[in-house]
Write a protein that holds these residues in place. Structure first.
Motif, PDB file in Angstrom:
ATOM      1  N   ASP A  78       0.850  -1.200   0.000  1.00 54.63           N
ATOM      2  CA  ASP A  78       0.000   0.000   0.000  1.00 54.63           C
ATOM      3  C   ASP A  78       0.881   1.243   0.000  1.00 54.63           C
ATOM      4  O   ASP A  78       1.481   1.610   1.012  1.00 54.63           O
ATOM      5  CB  ASP A  78      -0.909  -0.019   1.232  1.00 54.63           C
ATOM      6  N   SER A  79       0.950   1.908  -1.129  1.00 58.20           N
ATOM      7  CA  SER A  79       1.828   3.078  -1.270  1.00 58.20           C
ATOM      8  C   SER A  79       1.379   4.268  -0.431  1.00 58.20           C
ATOM      9  O   SER A  79       2.152   5.206  -0.222  1.00 58.20           O
ATOM     10  CB  SER A  79       1.909   3.488  -2.742  1.00 58.20           C
ATOM     11  N   SER A  80       0.137   4.237   0.070  1.00 58.47           N
ATOM     12  CA  SER A  80      -0.342   5.372   0.877  1.00 58.47           C
ATOM     13  C   SER A  80       0.399   5.490   2.206  1.00 58.47           C
ATOM     14  O   SER A  80       0.340   6.526   2.864  1.00 58.47           O
ATOM     15  CB  SER A  80      -1.844   5.248   1.126  1.00 58.47           C
ATOM     16  N   PHE A  81       1.093   4.415   2.597  1.00 59.37           N
ATOM     17  CA  PHE A  81       1.855   4.456   3.841  1.00 59.37           C
ATOM     18  C   PHE A  81       3.313   4.877   3.613  1.00 59.37           C
ATOM     19  O   PHE A  81       4.076   4.982   4.562  1.00 59.37           O
ATOM     20  CB  PHE A  81       1.815   3.096   4.545  1.00 59.37           C
ATOM     21  N   GLU A  82       3.697   5.075   2.357  1.00 62.90           N
ATOM     22  CA  GLU A  82       5.047   5.532   2.059  1.00 62.90           C
ATOM     23  C   GLU A  82       5.234   6.970   2.526  1.00 62.90           C
ATOM     24  O   GLU A  82       4.294   7.776   2.481  1.00 62.90           O
ATOM     25  CB  GLU A  82       5.313   5.447   0.556  1.00 62.90           C
ATOM     26  N   VAL A  83       6.425   7.287   2.980  1.00 60.89           N
ATOM     27  CA  VAL A  83       6.759   8.659   3.381  1.00 60.89           C
ATOM     28  C   VAL A  83       8.074   9.045   2.719  1.00 60.89           C
ATOM     29  O   VAL A  83       8.868   8.171   2.333  1.00 60.89           O
ATOM     30  CB  VAL A  83       6.875   8.793   4.916  1.00 60.89           C
ATOM     31  N   PRO A  84       8.352  10.339   2.564  1.00 61.76           N
ATOM     32  CA  PRO A  84       9.602  10.769   1.924  1.00 61.76           C
ATOM     33  C   PRO A  84      10.825  10.321   2.711  1.00 61.76           C
ATOM     34  O   PRO A  84      10.757  10.089   3.920  1.00 61.76           O
ATOM     35  CB  PRO A  84       9.478  12.304   1.919  1.00 61.76           C
ATOM     36  N   GLU A  85      11.948  10.204   2.008  1.00 66.41           N
ATOM     37  CA  GLU A  85      13.210   9.835   2.626  1.00 66.41           C
ATOM     38  C   GLU A  85      14.097  11.065   2.785  1.00 66.41           C
ATOM     39  O   GLU A  85      14.107  11.952   1.937  1.00 66.41           O
ATOM     40  CB  GLU A  85      13.941   8.787   1.781  1.00 66.41           C
ATOM     41  N   SER A  86      14.863  11.069   3.871  1.00 69.04           N
ATOM     42  CA  SER A  86      15.755  12.192   4.121  1.00 69.04           C
ATOM     43  C   SER A  86      16.773  11.794   5.175  1.00 69.04           C
ATOM     44  O   SER A  86      16.510  10.941   6.022  1.00 69.04           O
ATOM     45  CB  SER A  86      14.955  13.413   4.608  1.00 69.04           C
ATOM     46  N   PHE A 260      38.080  11.135   4.881  1.00 68.07           N
ATOM     47  CA  PHE A 260      36.971  11.380   5.798  1.00 68.07           C
ATOM     48  C   PHE A 260      36.216  12.638   5.390  1.00 68.07           C
ATOM     49  O   PHE A 260      34.982  12.674   5.433  1.00 68.07           O
ATOM     50  CB  PHE A 260      37.487  11.517   7.233  1.00 68.07           C
ATOM     51  N   GLU A 261      36.934  13.674   4.991  1.00 69.85           N
ATOM     52  CA  GLU A 261      36.293  14.927   4.609  1.00 69.85           C
ATOM     53  C   GLU A 261      35.362  14.724   3.414  1.00 69.85           C
ATOM     54  O   GLU A 261      34.270  15.305   3.357  1.00 69.85           O
ATOM     55  CB  GLU A 261      37.345  15.986   4.271  1.00 69.85           C
ATOM     56  N   GLU A 262      35.777  13.872   2.482  1.00 68.25           N
ATOM     57  CA  GLU A 262      34.935  13.632   1.307  1.00 68.25           C
ATOM     58  C   GLU A 262      33.651  12.898   1.671  1.00 68.25           C
ATOM     59  O   GLU A 262      32.564  13.260   1.206  1.00 68.25           O
ATOM     60  CB  GLU A 262      35.726  12.818   0.269  1.00 68.25           C
ATOM     61  N   ILE A 263      33.758  11.877   2.504  1.00 63.06           N
ATOM     62  CA  ILE A 263      32.553  11.114   2.848  1.00 63.06           C
ATOM     63  C   ILE A 263      31.657  11.901   3.801  1.00 63.06           C
ATOM     64  O   ILE A 263      30.431  11.793   3.759  1.00 63.06           O
ATOM     65  CB  ILE A 263      32.923   9.731   3.430  1.00 63.06           C
ATOM     66  N   GLU A 264      32.254  12.739   4.636  1.00 63.88           N
ATOM     67  CA  GLU A 264      31.468  13.557   5.554  1.00 63.88           C
ATOM     68  C   GLU A 264      30.623  14.577   4.801  1.00 63.88           C
ATOM     69  O   GLU A 264      29.515  14.915   5.233  1.00 63.88           O
ATOM     70  CB  GLU A 264      32.397  14.274   6.532  1.00 63.88           C
ATOM     71  N   GLN A 265      31.127  15.074   3.668  1.00 64.94           N
ATOM     72  CA  GLN A 265      30.421  16.112   2.913  1.00 64.94           C
ATOM     73  C   GLN A 265      29.649  15.558   1.716  1.00 64.94           C
ATOM     74  O   GLN A 265      29.028  16.310   0.975  1.00 64.94           O
ATOM     75  CB  GLN A 265      31.436  17.153   2.447  1.00 64.94           C
ATOM     76  N   MET A 266      29.638  14.270   1.546  1.00 64.48           N
ATOM     77  CA  MET A 266      28.997  13.634   0.404  1.00 64.48           C
ATOM     78  C   MET A 266      27.484  13.838   0.434  1.00 64.48           C
ATOM     79  O   MET A 266      26.864  13.783   1.507  1.00 64.48           O
ATOM     80  CB  MET A 266      29.323  12.138   0.438  1.00 64.48           C
ATOM     81  N   PRO A 267      26.834  14.092  -0.709  1.00 59.35           N
ATOM     82  CA  PRO A 267      25.363  14.176  -0.729  1.00 59.35           C
ATOM     83  C   PRO A 267      24.738  12.911  -0.155  1.00 59.35           C
ATOM     84  O   PRO A 267      25.268  11.800  -0.320  1.00 59.35           O
ATOM     85  CB  PRO A 267      25.049  14.341  -2.214  1.00 59.35           C
ATOM     86  N   ALA A 268      23.611  13.065   0.525  1.00 60.37           N
ATOM     87  CA  ALA A 268      23.003  11.955   1.258  1.00 60.37           C
ATOM     88  C   ALA A 268      22.685  10.763   0.358  1.00 60.37           C
ATOM     89  O   ALA A 268      22.921   9.609   0.742  1.00 60.37           O
ATOM     90  CB  ALA A 268      21.740  12.433   1.963  1.00 60.37           C
ATOM     91  N   GLU A 269      22.164  11.005  -0.843  1.00 62.37           N
ATOM     92  CA  GLU A 269      21.810   9.896  -1.730  1.00 62.37           C
ATOM     93  C   GLU A 269      23.051   9.098  -2.130  1.00 62.37           C
ATOM     94  O   GLU A 269      23.024   7.871  -2.182  1.00 62.37           O
ATOM     95  CB  GLU A 269      21.106  10.422  -2.986  1.00 62.37           C
ATOM     96  N   ARG A 270      24.142   9.794  -2.389  1.00 64.51           N
ATOM     97  CA  ARG A 270      25.373   9.105  -2.771  1.00 64.51           C
ATOM     98  C   ARG A 270      25.957   8.347  -1.581  1.00 64.51           C
ATOM     99  O   ARG A 270      26.472   7.240  -1.731  1.00 64.51           O
ATOM    100  CB  ARG A 270      26.383  10.130  -3.310  1.00 64.51           C
ATOM    101  N   LEU A 271      25.852   8.943  -0.394  1.00 62.56           N
ATOM    102  CA  LEU A 271      26.353   8.262   0.800  1.00 62.56           C
ATOM    103  C   LEU A 271      25.577   6.986   1.050  1.00 62.56           C
ATOM    104  O   LEU A 271      26.160   5.933   1.343  1.00 62.56           O
ATOM    105  CB  LEU A 271      26.262   9.189   2.011  1.00 62.56           C
ATOM    106  N   TYR A 272      24.259   7.038   0.911  1.00 60.44           N
ATOM    107  CA  TYR A 272      23.464   5.822   1.130  1.00 60.44           C
ATOM    108  C   TYR A 272      23.864   4.718   0.162  1.00 60.44           C
ATOM    109  O   TYR A 272      23.856   3.534   0.521  1.00 60.44           O
ATOM    110  CB  TYR A 272      21.963   6.098   1.009  1.00 60.44           C
TER     111      TYR A 272
END
Length: 436
Positions: A78-86, A260-272
């Motif tokens: 049931d897609s109505s229970f989906e919520v945005p990711e962040s 460490f600096e690169e992974i710390e500042q990486m966009p969230a989607e790329r980090l995931y």
């Protein structure tokens, strides 16, 4: 639930406006803390204006189940229970009873805080199988929590230690921050500060186990429930240390040619996108996305804390599904998962504490999956109507009985109305949940 309108609550953090239903009030998407990447959560203490609590809160980035996967078909049709990711996902939903569900001899509601499962990598508190309404109708406030998961909830590096003194246990920190936030607003929600229970399933149950072994919840909870998520003496891996996890991270970053600096500042989607591969490196060192010994939030292993009596003197209720308790073709009671719970109950007895043991043994209708891991969730939350399975009246009755028992435990610390005694050496009682 039928929507009646909107409802405002005046709290010490400010005015919050949620939804009024015919049977309860619901405050959705309530921010309980803020956190930058790989920092300790800062509990929310106030907000400006009227907080709009009409929409569910965001979930952490995670795997998307497909209908070809067993749990995709089971819980995520049931897609109505989906919520945005962040990456910004520290939200909770609070379901509050109406006054008619408060007994005449009571002044305040007990509170139960739910921590979802998902292997520390998936899940959120408002999935289709979870609901607060059945508990509100029994006079219990139910809180459902979202938190940081996977690489967002567990990352280790010496630069983080230099900055903060510790690193890694961000998911555990989020769980505790949610508890502290509930305690902060408890009076304004009609809750009873002395009756706050925590419960969870699978990784959520393991999270509750870690919480009771942390010094940060001392004196804060009145009861705890572990559903198919308790690893006392049978963990698939022993709890590792923060120092070992840091070594795993160093190897991972070297292999990926990342700083460490690169992974710390990486966009969230790329980090995931790195999350699964990073977990493989952690597991090579015997750690994972579970809590590690950091000398602060976790000062010893859960096993040591339990055996040495350094856990809250509160009642505990725990059990599993027969499908996840079974070893090959043997009986569920022969498996190490179930036996660890028996051992825990015996340790509790030796320390003057109580443990109530159960086994969910309902073979689910609709296929031959049996009483599989997480099958009990539809029953514990009274959400059978959200499932594709052909449940019948007997399933509805079983669900009502289980909710009654859980609610009674939240209220009194005992599921007495089911004639369910604590497990002891003299009374080796296991409550069997099945249709009658």
């Amino acid at each position: 639930m039928q929507v009646i309108g909107r409802k405002q609550f005046q709290t010490k953090a400010g005015v919050i406006e949620g939804i009024e239903f015919d049977t309860c009030y619901e405050l959705r998407g309530v921010r309980y803390a803020t956190a930058q990447r790989w920092t300790a959560p800062q509990m929310v203490k106030n907000w400006d204006g009227v907080y709009d609590a009409s929409e569910y809160g965001k979930r952490c980035f995670q795997h998307h189940w497909t209908m070809d996967e067993f749990y995709g078909k089971e819980f995520y049709t049931d897609s109505s229970f989906e919520v945005p990711e962040s990456e910004d996902c520290l939200f909770m939903t609070i379901t509050i009873p109406k006054a008619e569900f408060l007994k005449t001899d009571e002044k305040r509601y007990p509170i139960a805080i739910w921590y979802h499962g998902g292997g520390f990598v998936n899940g959120w508190g408002t999935e289709a199988e979870f609901s607060g309404e059945p508990y509100a109708k029994r006079g219990v406030i139910l809180v459902r929590v979202n938190e940081r998961l996977n690489i967002f909830g567990s990352f280790y590096h010496e630069e983080l230690v230099k900055r903060d003194g510790i690193c890694g246990n961000y998911q555990l920190m989020d769980h505790i921050a949610a508890l502290d936030f509930v305690r902060y607003l408890v009076d304004d929600l009609g809750g009873d500060l002395n009756r706050i229970s925590i419960f969870g399933q699978s990784a959520g149950g393991m999270g509750v186990e870690q919480m009771i072994c942390s010094p940060y919840i001392k004196g804060k909870v009145s009861g705890a429930i572990f559903q198919s998520g308790f690893t006392f003496c049978i963990a698939s891996r022993p709890q590792g240390s923060m120092q070992v996890a840091i070594l795993a991270s160093q190897e991972y970053l070297k292999a990926k040619k990342l700083t460490f600096e690169e992974i710390e500042q990486m966009p969230a989607e790329r980090l995931y996108a790195l999350s699964d591969e990073y977990l493989e490196f952690l597991e090579r060192y015997g750690v994972g996305y579970s809590a590690v010994i950091d000398g602060d939030y976790m000062r010893e292993t859960c096993e040591d804390a339990i055996l040495n009596g350094r856990i809250p003197n509160i009642p505990y209720l725990l059990g599993c599904c027969s499908g996840d308790g079974r070893m090959s073709d043997g009986e569920p009671q022969d498996g190490p998962f179930y036996q660890s719970m028996v051992l825990f109950c015996k340790v509790l007895q030796s320390q003057g504490k109580r443990g109530y043991l159960y086994l969910f043994d309902r073979n689910m209708p609709g296929d031959d999956a049996g009483a599989f891991h997480a099958a009990d969730l539809w029953y514990v939350f009274g959400t059978l109507k959200h499932s594709w399975r052909p449940f019948d009246r007997k399933d509805e009755e079983l669900s009502e009985r289980m909710i009654d028992a859980w609610a009674e435990f939240f209220k009194t610390g005992k599921p007495d109305h089911e004639n369910w005694p604590a497990y002891t050496n003299e009374m080796t009682f296991t409550k069997k949940w099945n249709v009658e």
